[in-house]
Design a protein around this motif. Sequence first.
Motif, PDB file in Angstrom:
ATOM      1  N   MET A   1       0.823  -1.202   0.000  1.00 50.59           N
ATOM      2  CA  MET A   1       0.000   0.000   0.000  1.00 50.59           C
ATOM      3  C   MET A   1       0.860   1.257   0.000  1.00 50.59           C
ATOM      4  N   ILE A   2       0.669   2.063  -1.017  1.00 47.44           N
ATOM      5  CA  ILE A   2       1.348   3.345  -1.071  1.00 47.44           C
ATOM      6  C   ILE A   2       0.401   4.383  -0.512  1.00 47.44           C
ATOM      7  N   SER A   3       0.879   5.201   0.398  1.00 50.30           N
ATOM      8  CA  SER A   3       0.001   6.234   0.906  1.00 50.30           C
ATOM      9  C   SER A   3       0.820   7.406   1.415  1.00 50.30           C
ATOM     10  N   SER A   4       0.272   8.598   1.215  1.00 54.42           N
ATOM     11  CA  SER A   4       0.929   9.785   1.749  1.00 54.42           C
ATOM     12  C   SER A   4       0.278  10.203   3.062  1.00 54.42           C
ATOM     13  N   ASP A   5      -0.766   9.458   3.422  1.00 52.69           N
ATOM     14  CA  ASP A   5      -1.481   9.758   4.646  1.00 52.69           C
ATOM     15  C   ASP A   5      -0.804   8.970   5.765  1.00 52.69           C
ATOM     16  N   LEU A   6       0.032   9.647   6.569  1.00 47.05           N
ATOM     17  CA  LEU A   6       0.866   8.926   7.527  1.00 47.05           C
ATOM     18  C   LEU A   6       0.080   8.141   8.567  1.00 47.05           C
ATOM     19  N   PRO A   7      -0.954   8.735   9.174  1.00 43.47           N
ATOM     20  CA  PRO A   7      -1.717   7.934  10.142  1.00 43.47           C
ATOM     21  C   PRO A   7      -2.256   6.662   9.503  1.00 43.47           C
ATOM     22  N   GLU A   8      -2.656   6.762   8.248  1.00 43.07           N
ATOM     23  CA  GLU A   8      -3.183   5.606   7.533  1.00 43.07           C
ATOM     24  C   GLU A   8      -2.113   4.518   7.407  1.00 43.07           C
ATOM     25  N   VAL A   9      -0.915   4.926   6.982  1.00 47.15           N
ATOM     26  CA  VAL A   9       0.176   3.970   6.813  1.00 47.15           C
ATOM     27  C   VAL A   9       0.493   3.315   8.157  1.00 47.15           C
ATOM     28  N   LEU A  10       0.555   4.144   9.191  1.00 40.39           N
ATOM     29  CA  LEU A  10       0.949   3.627  10.506  1.00 40.39           C
ATOM     30  C   LEU A  10      -0.075   2.656  11.065  1.00 40.39           C
ATOM     31  N   SER A  11      -1.346   2.952  10.836  1.00 39.38           N
ATOM     32  CA  SER A  11      -2.367   2.122  11.481  1.00 39.38           C
ATOM     33  C   SER A  11      -2.654   0.854  10.693  1.00 39.38           C
ATOM     34  N   LEU A  12      -2.470   0.893   9.386  1.00 33.21           N
ATOM     35  CA  LEU A  12      -2.851  -0.274   8.589  1.00 33.21           C
ATOM     36  C   LEU A  12      -1.712  -1.270   8.403  1.00 33.21           C
ATOM     37  N   SER A  13      -0.470  -0.746   8.288  1.00 34.59           N
ATOM     38  CA  SER A  13       0.604  -1.607   7.822  1.00 34.59           C
ATOM     39  C   SER A  13       1.141  -2.525   8.915  1.00 34.59           C
ATOM     40  N   ASP A  14       1.691  -3.634   8.441  1.00 34.62           N
ATOM     41  CA  ASP A  14       2.486  -4.478   9.324  1.00 34.62           C
ATOM     42  C   ASP A  14       3.932  -4.000   9.312  1.00 34.62           C
ATOM     43  N   ARG A  15       4.351  -3.577   8.142  1.00 38.29           N
ATOM     44  CA  ARG A  15       5.712  -3.123   7.958  1.00 38.29           C
ATOM     45  C   ARG A  15       5.653  -1.862   7.110  1.00 38.29           C
ATOM     46  N   ILE A  16       6.582  -0.958   7.301  1.00 39.47           N
ATOM     47  CA  ILE A  16       6.569   0.279   6.527  1.00 39.47           C
ATOM     48  C   ILE A  16       7.898   0.443   5.809  1.00 39.47           C
ATOM     49  N   LEU A  17       7.826   0.638   4.521  1.00 33.88           N
ATOM     50  CA  LEU A  17       9.016   0.968   3.738  1.00 33.88           C
ATOM     51  C   LEU A  17       8.962   2.456   3.454  1.00 33.88           C
ATOM     52  N   VAL A  18      10.088   3.111   3.542  1.00 33.83           N
ATOM     53  CA  VAL A  18      10.110   4.542   3.264  1.00 33.83           C
ATOM     54  C   VAL A  18      11.003   4.784   2.053  1.00 33.83           C
ATOM     55  N   MET A  19      10.496   5.552   1.129  1.00 32.67           N
ATOM     56  CA  MET A  19      11.299   5.876  -0.050  1.00 32.67           C
ATOM     57  C   MET A  19      11.698   7.333  -0.032  1.00 32.67           C
ATOM     58  N   ARG A  20      12.909   7.568  -0.501  1.00 34.74           N
ATOM     59  CA  ARG A  20      13.390   8.940  -0.598  1.00 34.74           C
ATOM     60  C   ARG A  20      14.162   9.084  -1.886  1.00 34.74           C
ATOM     61  N   GLN A  21      13.751   9.978  -2.708  1.00 35.59           N
ATOM     62  CA  GLN A  21      14.446  10.276  -3.972  1.00 35.59           C
ATOM     63  C   GLN A  21      14.811   9.021  -4.747  1.00 35.59           C
TER      64      GLN A  21
END
Lengths: 353, 344, 343, 526
Positions: free
Chosen positions: D462-482
């Motif tokens: 799941m790609i999302s720019s909504d941080l609370p959404e990412v935090l509450s839904l995900s099991d794991r979070i990948l962060v991309m930068r540039q």
Amino acid sequence: MNNFFVPSNIRPSCRAGLMLLASAALAGTLAIAGCSKSNNATSSAASGKKMYTICLLPKEKDIPYFTSCAAGARAAAKQLGDVKLIYDGPVHGAATKAAAMIHKWTLQGVNVIAVSPNDPDVLAPAMKRALKKGVHVITWDADGLPGTRQYFVNQASARRIGYTLMDTLAKDIGPHPKGPIAIITATLTAANQNAWIHFIKIRLKKYPGLKLVSIQPSHDDQRRAFQITQHLLQAYPNLKGIIAVSSAAFPGAAEAIKQAGQSGKVQITGLSTPDDMRAYVLNGTVKSVILWNTHALGALTIRVAEALASGKLKPGQKTFNAGPLGIKKIVGHQVLLGPLMVFNKKNIGKYHF
Amino acid sequence: MTATNGMNALHPAGNKNHGTGPAAGPGALKRLASFPWWHEVILAILLICLLTYAGSVAPMFLRPGVQIGLSDRLWNVALLALPMMMIILTGGIDLSVGSTMSLSAVVFALTFTHGAPLWLACVAAVATGLACGFLNGIFVAWVRVHPLIVTLATLAAFRGVAEGISLGRGISGFPPGFQAIAHHNILGLRPEGWLFIAAAAYTAIVLAKAPFGRYLYAIGHNEMAARYSGIPTAKMKLFLYSLSGMAAGAAALFAVARVDTARANLGYGMELKVITAVVFGGVSIFGGRGNIVGVIMGLLLIYETREFISWQWNNDNLISIIIGGLLITSVLLQVALRAGKTAQ
Amino acid sequence: MSIAATPVHPSDHPRRRFTGALAVLAQRREYGLLVLVAAIVLFTGLANPAFFSPGNVQDTLVSFVPEAIVSCGMLLVIATGEIDISVGGLMSLLAAMLGLLASPTHANMPVWLVIMLTLLAGIAVGFLNGILVAVAGIPSIIVTLGMYTALPAVTNMLMHGQYVTDVPPALRFWGSGTFLTIPISLWTTAVVALCAMFLAWRTALGRRIFAVGSNPHAARLAGVSIVWTKIFVFTLSGFLVGIATLVTATQLSVIEPGTGQSLALAVVTCVVVGGASISGGRGTIPGALLGVCLLGLVRGVLIFLKLGQHAIYWEHAIQGALILAAVLVDHLASRRLGGEGHA
Amino acid sequence: MTEITKDAPAGQPLIRLVGIAKSYGGVHALSGVNLDLFAGEIHSLCGENGAGKSTLIKTLGGSIKPDRGEIFINGRPTAFSGVRASEAAGIGVIHQELVAFPHLDIPDNIFMGREPRRLAGLYLDRRRMLRESAALLESLGEPLELRRSVGGMSVAQQQMVGIARALSQQCRVLIMDEPTASLSERETATLFRMVRQLRQRGVAILYVSHRMDEIFALSDRISVLRNGAMVGTFARADIDQPQLIRLMVGRELAQAEAPGRRHASTGPVLAVRGLTKAGFYEDISLTVGAGEIVGMAGLIGAGRSDVAKSIFGLIKPDSGDVEFMGAPLPHGSVRQAMRRGMALAPEDRQHAGLVLPMTVEQNLSMAALKSVSPWGITRKKKERALAARMVKDLSVKTAAVTLPARSLSGGNQQKLVLGKWLARTPKLLILDEPTRGVDVGAKAEIYQLIRRLAADGMAVLMISSDLPEVLSLSDRILVMRQGRISGELPAAGATQEDVLKMAMPDAPQVDPATNIITDSPGEEIV
């Protein structure tokens, strides 16, 4: 997002107006159709006299040459009194369209179809079919393939036209003609013009000093002929002469020579009506214009057609009485109109067609 | 037009109103307005009026023999109209069909006159058409140039090549057996006519019932969404343009057989005739809307109008004026009806 | 919604910056065209110096006149996202009017009145196109296709299959006369092109024309009247066809029914080769004029290169190949640049 | 035309709407709405999709005439005859869809429709346009190259141009319709700084957003619309988030931000190794297991969508491997990916997700059409059954499956996009911004759905720019930068700040109260 395929949005309040506009346009379109007077091919005259329906098919409708032939044909039909003349042809000279018209007239069961074949090969199947259905088919202005017509009203064969054009140009250039010459034709795919060019090339061998350097199409466009001639004059500064084998190129080409100030230095000849070329002949740009009497050609065609339909013209006849046009010779399948005419400064004032 | 458009305000994303589904809601008037076959009905009514009038002033025109005899000029336009319709449904256009015909015809004739057997020459013609269509398809689907521009270029190029390799000459004298495919009827209809009927029936089924047909409409409405749904948009376009080229190749064979001559001016102006018929049949020029019934009605109406005017008045110019007027009027009516639908 | 070959979503294409010659050529189609036209001219001139003779330069430029003038109008129509393929038929109609009204054997009207009426007729047909497109909402390709079909036939019926051969000299001055040794038609073209450039770049209306094609929704929200803008460009196109007719139909002593009939597709092609986007919003007058030069040159070049009698049969093939090449080069360049991938 | 004067008396609103009503074909878009806007306030307008916010904005913008009701400007009744009249009255609108002319440059975009002219209106005063554009952008702290065409700029830059346009109108009232919908967090911060700056200058701002955190971070007062009627206007201090949601929806909602369920992964469904496409992203490696929800966070332009499209086959990567269901997947083939059980719900619903003019049913069967077409013939019955099942499963609110998809609300359209793919029962579901522009009610339903799918064993990226959404839904979070993966976090215990640290080129300052980055030095993200 936008492009020309996307219509603007319609305000609902426009609806009634649009409907009205659409209906009006439709009514207008139908009115045009309704106004055209009917000349149904199959109706016979009220007088009870036997009428012959003769269809005259030009290579291309709406060019002055054929318009002038048609005028002669109409006059002859009026004089004869028992001829219902239909004059129609393809507007842009598409041979397939001409074939379709022959086909349609065959289905209508007209008496005679007189064809000026733009492309004899293309028209041959349709003409044969018409003959098979019992419709008389003759050709005029240009001949069809053998077996596709009963008579050919011949004002000049392709050979004669080609030879005359070449000879006239050579004569206009002067004694011992020498130098490059060019040909301007209508389109690269026009069968009859290609046939004339073929004979011009054969006749060219008689003039070893002359060299054909370029054949250019004008796409039935005077302005294009004008430009092509300008280019030719610049690209070949010692160009001696130009043959415009199409009446749809001759005036444009002559104008280019005149505007370039080359009148008299570069000779031009070709086929066209005296009306269209009179100014150039009188001002000396053009020495000779070659054509035949178009009125007479149209009239003779109608008279031959009428005689054929009414049985007055029988196979084996050696002459044909064409009324006011006089007695015409018949050679084989060909009814001969008479000599080609060369219009020049002296005689052009006498001819108006 | 100001933004006071009700449609727009309710559905900011929808700047067009040609939904494929009828608007819901009761009311006979509303249902009447959202009746999806208005265009076809209008064409049918016009056709009936025309034929009735024709029957009253020239009964001979309606005789089956005459109608079938006149149909020669219908079939090649009709044959090309089917792939053209599908291309226009996807929001594309193919202006090069007439030129493809001329190139196919010239290739056919040259192959034949160079000693190849007739069947091989026929194959060469169809293959040439296919290659031309494929080239268009490559540019449209892969290089992604607007189809109008690609086919505008190949409109000049294909005919140019035909002129170049034939040097403008007409080539004739094909065996009578070949000519027969354009002149002999099978069960009262030309072979070309049967081919069209079969192709039209197949196209109708594909458009209405097969996933391929649904995909065409989807591409026409929203190509990106179609691509994101896994619809192979590029391959489908490549296929459609190739099909159009192949149909042009086949049509060229019939056209050559009919006049027994192949010349580079064959099929000149064909593209606009085909497009006119398709658009006249109610296919939206911006894709996504139209059906085969409409296209057939459009073809018939244009062809009957053309033939009747020619039959009755022998005036080529009049035909052009009336067809031009009818084209604008029919779309005007379409637009007006749709505006009416919106206002309901 | 768009029927553009590839609906480009902002994030669908990457944006990378290239520098150097390729970038310049790709960003400004005009430069690339200029190089190509110059190369062709230079090559032909070296092969045959007569190509550079002042007479030929003038004749060649004059031969571009109708396409050049009409393409100015066409560019602005295409800039709004519409198309006008009625221009050829309209020119034939206007040429017929010009001839029939001025000819002493027909209507025999004074020349100034003839010119006024012809231009007014051009404006009227353009205005009608505009109304049908912008108000009635018919796609422009349909409207102008209808006109394209009907207008030449109307012309034929008016002309009764004859040429007008007695165009009065006062009228012919516009096509064949000169001012300061340069033909009137070239002056006219220059004035039209400069006015069109001024309109496109330096007036509010011009910017709005491009805005309407670039994003009609946004244009409406910015208070730009889409209806009037479109009516304006179609009317202008009709008017410019009138001007072009005035200076070209009178070039010759005869006026024929078929004047300018092949103009429409040729002009659209030139404008598009000149870098205009067929979906609207993009394009420049100099680009369109260079497109006219490129495609117009082919005919003359084939004569001057003296490639033999058969070369002329390849004219259309060469033109088609040039268009495809222009489109392909543009596409490849813009793909490397990551811009819009379609012409 | 009534002008809004700067010295409006304190007690009097700049704009007062009284009893505004508008209906379309019997449907009430607005019924008797009252609203006051004061100078120097940020006034948030909340409501679910379809509540009438857009209609209200268009009424104020002059592009819609209300059926009933009155608009008072400085206490004087006014009727707008069109967009220009509204602009002349000092109202500027920044619309939800980017209103830019992609082919034109910045000054053209800013001054379109109100170009400064000289010589009796004949001549465009380009010099003045350039000068004023430069000044405007300078004042916004966004100096941009003026002569570039706007189409080549980033979404945020285009947004800035839009704001500059509104400011150039000297507007006293600025209406912003979901201005942050396509902005990254950092760009949002810049925007907020500017909005606050405008408030200080005495501009009245009507701010429309679906993002609760933004509404509470920014507004002075909050008005709530529901079903075309005004529910009420509140000072920020008088209302909290649950209350506001209740007012918008009209019922209690399942808490959207409940902590996500943690799944035990059972082996990777998708394994990506070293995926690279020059200019887009580099060296991406990730795995997603069955029943696992992997969130992908990052700034807009970090390359997340491009990675997703490359995995799905819409973009062909330069190098790297994608292994799916234990076997390598060929690059650039959507069909292969689909056949093997992959699905992608794109971020842009209206352009990439749905064919809006086609029916609900046709959209739902779009990707699974072959499964209801035995022998290549689509069976109407099967198709309808499929559509009916998806409508029921996802509780899509539509009167009939034969209605065009465009007649549905944003949330229901998003459900259609999901349903289209779920009809294929995929093994891996890639979601790109699954709740952008979706109202709170539908958002909660979509969250529940995603959780349920994962619980049933589906792998979700799941790609999302909504941080609370990412935090509450995900099991794991990948962060991309540039274009690179800058880090991975287990969702349990991760905070927004942790994620942002990895997402930003330089560590930003985050205002803990609002979750908004207040300042963000660092390099430009292109």
